[in-house]
Design a protein around this motif. Structure first.
Motif, PDB file in Angstrom:
ATOM      1  N   TYR A 167       0.712  -1.218   0.022  1.00 56.42           N
ATOM      2  CA  TYR A 167       0.021   0.045  -0.087  1.00 56.42           C
ATOM      3  C   TYR A 167       0.941   1.142   0.071  1.00 56.42           C
ATOM      4  O   TYR A 167       0.592   2.016  -0.567  1.00 56.42           O
ATOM      5  CB  TYR A 167      -0.943   0.108   1.350  1.00 56.42           C
ATOM      6  N   GLY A 168       1.983   1.250   0.850  1.00 54.75           N
ATOM      7  CA  GLY A 168       2.908   2.577   0.563  1.00 54.75           C
ATOM      8  C   GLY A 168       3.768   2.698  -0.472  1.00 54.75           C
ATOM      9  O   GLY A 168       4.360   3.633  -0.565  1.00 54.75           O
ATOM     10  N   VAL A 169       3.727   1.710  -1.369  1.00 53.49           N
ATOM     11  CA  VAL A 169       4.469   1.792  -2.691  1.00 53.49           C
ATOM     12  C   VAL A 169       3.600   2.899  -3.753  1.00 53.49           C
ATOM     13  O   VAL A 169       2.493   2.590  -3.983  1.00 53.49           O
ATOM     14  CB  VAL A 169       4.669   0.504  -3.328  1.00 53.49           C
ATOM     15  N   ILE A 170       4.237   3.660  -4.237  1.00 52.99           N
ATOM     16  CA  ILE A 170       3.597   4.843  -5.254  1.00 52.99           C
ATOM     17  C   ILE A 170       4.867   4.693  -6.380  1.00 52.99           C
ATOM     18  O   ILE A 170       5.738   4.414  -6.429  1.00 52.99           O
ATOM     19  CB  ILE A 170       3.365   5.979  -4.799  1.00 52.99           C
ATOM     20  N   LEU A 171       4.173   5.255  -7.596  1.00 47.03           N
ATOM     21  CA  LEU A 171       5.086   5.358  -8.659  1.00 47.03           C
ATOM     22  C   LEU A 171       5.328   6.868  -8.894  1.00 47.03           C
ATOM     23  O   LEU A 171       4.412   7.606  -8.705  1.00 47.03           O
ATOM     24  CB  LEU A 171       4.561   4.687  -9.863  1.00 47.03           C
ATOM     25  N   ILE A 172       6.452   7.232  -9.563  1.00 46.62           N
ATOM     26  CA  ILE A 172       6.811   8.476  -9.497  1.00 46.62           C
ATOM     27  C   ILE A 172       7.334   8.938 -11.101  1.00 46.62           C
ATOM     28  O   ILE A 172       7.970   8.075 -11.626  1.00 46.62           O
ATOM     29  CB  ILE A 172       8.059   8.862  -8.677  1.00 46.62           C
ATOM     30  N   ALA A 173       6.604  10.021 -11.645  1.00 46.64           N
ATOM     31  CA  ALA A 173       6.719  10.426 -13.050  1.00 46.64           C
ATOM     32  C   ALA A 173       7.831  11.627 -13.072  1.00 46.64           C
ATOM     33  O   ALA A 173       7.260  12.539 -12.390  1.00 46.64           O
ATOM     34  CB  ALA A 173       5.799  10.450 -14.059  1.00 46.64           C
TER      35      ALA A 173
END
Length: 184
Positions: A167-173
């Protein structure tokens, strides 16, 4: 208006409202919609500066030189979904407005597919995987590895319902020009 594009013989405007924050791609030609002169909206991108609890993103500390926004929703007119309009919206915001875009923590199939497509096909953006619980980028050892849609195991990124261990993982662009030395 932050950009003007010519696609399929038509001129399209990329609009951005910094206060909302909200972006859209509209046809530059005015047409009559429901008896009113309008610009046809074909793609929209809703974003937020705060998480669902109203707290400022702690991960914004990573981006002192840019505006960091969480993507909350992307909608593209169904007949135009193969034109890459969602990717164009992301690219225009990151490149033209110096914004860092972040995924949300909810990993729906459509969102996963879009982030994977951006990672694989965008020539202008670099995508990274960030664990917001630890404040570290994949591989979580102090280095940063570029995600290219297949370069990082799926189990390191996406939670599969009902398990929410990612849940704490996000993607960054981010702008690819800032990361020419980062390994894939």
């Amino acid at each position: 208006m932050i950009n003007e594009l010519v696609l399929a013989g038509s001129t399209w405007l990329v609009l951005y409202d910094q206060k909302t924050p909200f972006a859209a791609i509209v046809n530059a030609e005015v047409s009559e919609i429901n008896g009113e002169p309008r610009h046809r909206v074909v793609a929209t991108l809703e974003m937020a500066r705060r998480d669902q609890c109203g707290e400022i993103f702690s991960v914004q500390d990573f981006w002192q030189d840019t505006d960091a926004l969480k993507v909350e929703g992307v909608v593209v007119e169904p007949a135009l979904q193969d034109m890459g309009l969602a990717i164009l919206l992301y690219e225009c915001l990151v490149i033209d407005k110096n914004i860092t875009l972040m995924s949300d923590n909810l990993h729906y199939e459509g969102g996963k597919a879009l982030w994977k497509k951006i990672a694989k096909s965008s020539k202008k953006l670099t995508v990274f995987v960030l664990d917001t619980d630890t404040g570290k980028f994949f591989p979580y050892d102090g280095t940063r590895v570029r995600y290219e849609g297949i370069s990082i195991p799926e189990a390191e990124i996406w939670s599969i319902h009902p398990d929410n261990n990612r849940y704490g993982v996000i993607l960054i662009a981010e702008d690819r020009r800032k990361h020419t030395q980062v390994a894939a």
